[in-house]
Design a protein around this motif. Sequence first.
Motif, PDB file in Angstrom:
ATOM      1  N   UNK A  37       0.846  -1.188   0.000  1.00 26.03           N
ATOM      2  CA  UNK A  37       0.000   0.000   0.000  1.00 26.03           C
ATOM      3  C   UNK A  37       0.880   1.235   0.000  1.00 26.03           C
ATOM      4  N   UNK A  38       0.290   2.372  -0.395  1.00 28.97           N
ATOM      5  CA  UNK A  38       1.012   3.631  -0.331  1.00 28.97           C
ATOM      6  C   UNK A  38       2.094   3.729  -1.390  1.00 28.97           C
ATOM      7  N   UNK A  39       3.204   4.305  -1.008  1.00 31.98           N
ATOM      8  CA  UNK A  39       4.325   4.538  -1.908  1.00 31.98           C
ATOM      9  C   UNK A  39       5.524   3.761  -1.384  1.00 31.98           C
ATOM     10  N   UNK A  40       6.092   2.936  -2.251  1.00 38.07           N
ATOM     11  CA  UNK A  40       7.260   2.148  -1.847  1.00 38.07           C
ATOM     12  C   UNK A  40       8.476   2.577  -2.655  1.00 38.07           C
ATOM     13  N   UNK A  41       9.640   2.446  -2.038  1.00 39.85           N
ATOM     14  CA  UNK A  41      10.889   2.798  -2.696  1.00 39.85           C
ATOM     15  C   UNK A  41      11.928   1.714  -2.445  1.00 39.85           C
ATOM     16  N   UNK A  42      12.684   1.394  -3.482  1.00 36.64           N
ATOM     17  CA  UNK A  42      13.794   0.452  -3.341  1.00 36.64           C
ATOM     18  C   UNK A  42      14.995   0.955  -4.144  1.00 36.64           C
ATOM     19  N   UNK A  43      16.204   0.704  -3.648  1.00 29.75           N
ATOM     20  CA  UNK A  43      16.489   0.145  -2.328  1.00 29.75           C
ATOM     21  C   UNK A  43      16.302   1.196  -1.238  1.00 29.75           C
TER      22      UNK A  43
ATOM     23  N   UNK B 232      26.853   3.062 -12.060  1.00 28.93           N
ATOM     24  CA  UNK B 232      25.512   3.406 -12.524  1.00 28.93           C
ATOM     25  C   UNK B 232      24.514   2.594 -11.716  1.00 28.93           C
ATOM     26  N   UNK B 233      23.537   3.280 -11.150  1.00 30.67           N
ATOM     27  CA  UNK B 233      22.510   2.612 -10.366  1.00 30.67           C
ATOM     28  C   UNK B 233      21.172   3.276 -10.640  1.00 30.67           C
ATOM     29  N   UNK B 234      20.094   2.623 -10.204  1.00 31.93           N
ATOM     30  CA  UNK B 234      18.755   3.190 -10.363  1.00 31.93           C
ATOM     31  C   UNK B 234      17.966   3.069  -9.074  1.00 31.93           C
ATOM     32  N   UNK B 235      17.205   4.110  -8.782  1.00 34.11           N
ATOM     33  CA  UNK B 235      16.260   4.086  -7.675  1.00 34.11           C
ATOM     34  C   UNK B 235      14.871   3.836  -8.258  1.00 34.11           C
ATOM     35  N   UNK B 236      14.087   3.046  -7.521  1.00 29.53           N
ATOM     36  CA  UNK B 236      12.750   2.709  -7.993  1.00 29.53           C
ATOM     37  C   UNK B 236      11.699   3.198  -7.007  1.00 29.53           C
ATOM     38  N   UNK B 237      10.603   3.682  -7.558  1.00 26.19           N
ATOM     39  CA  UNK B 237       9.465   4.120  -6.760  1.00 26.19           C
ATOM     40  C   UNK B 237       8.202   3.541  -7.373  1.00 26.19           C
ATOM     41  N   UNK B 238       7.314   3.064  -6.516  1.00 24.86           N
ATOM     42  CA  UNK B 238       6.037   2.532  -6.975  1.00 24.86           C
ATOM     43  C   UNK B 238       4.930   3.039  -6.078  1.00 24.86           C
TER      44      UNK B 238
END
Lengths: 116, 115
Positions: free
Chosen positions: B2-8, B18-24
């Motif tokens: 639920x809500x907003x999640x972020x990884x890592x 090079x890296x990526x941040x994810x938000x859902x």
Amino acid sequence: AQKITQTQPGMFVQEKEAVTLDCTYDTSDPSYGLFWYKQPSSGEMIFLIYQGSYDQQNATEGRYSLNFQKARKSANLVISASQLGDSAMYFCAMREGEGGADGLTFGKGTHLIIQP
Amino acid sequence: ETGVTQTPRHLVMGMTNKKSLKCEQHLGHNAMYWYKQSAKKPLELMFVYSLEERVENNSVPSRFSPECPNSSHLFLHLHTLQPEDSALYLCASSQGFETGTYEQYFGPGTRLTVT
């Protein structure tokens, strides 16, 4: 000039007392929204309360109320009957304009510590 | 979820990585945001997406590259960062068009350290 000013870097308050956190803002846009967020040490920003520029009454949400004084461009947060769990950073923020997809401008925050 | 999640939640990277941040977001919102929170500074807006289109880029260096493949997902691609980019990166979402307060709901953030 800063758009959001929070003049209290830190506050110590006794448990069960009421707390007022100050916020003044600066905008020339007639339509804007004011927000308060709480950020515990875990880091997540938690939405507390909202006041629109055209709202006639002060917003209230449970123990939170917003003392909106439009002429003074002031939007202070009042927490009634403070609890130990209220200890956190508190941020005042503003959205300018009527659109929904607008970023918020934040103040520097107030670190509130509730003492038993 | 639920809500907003972020990884890592935590990321340590070298300046050449090079890296990526994810938000859902699981709130049915149509606007998403990236903010940067550095020590002793107010939150700074980085990017705004509305209906998967970038509507604001707040003078962010090109070493930060956002991507919004759909209204539920937002990425922040990172490359050749500097130590001063170390910060808490917060993702948020909100309704973008219906009338309302448009309050933004935030994820827990990614604590980024650039070495």
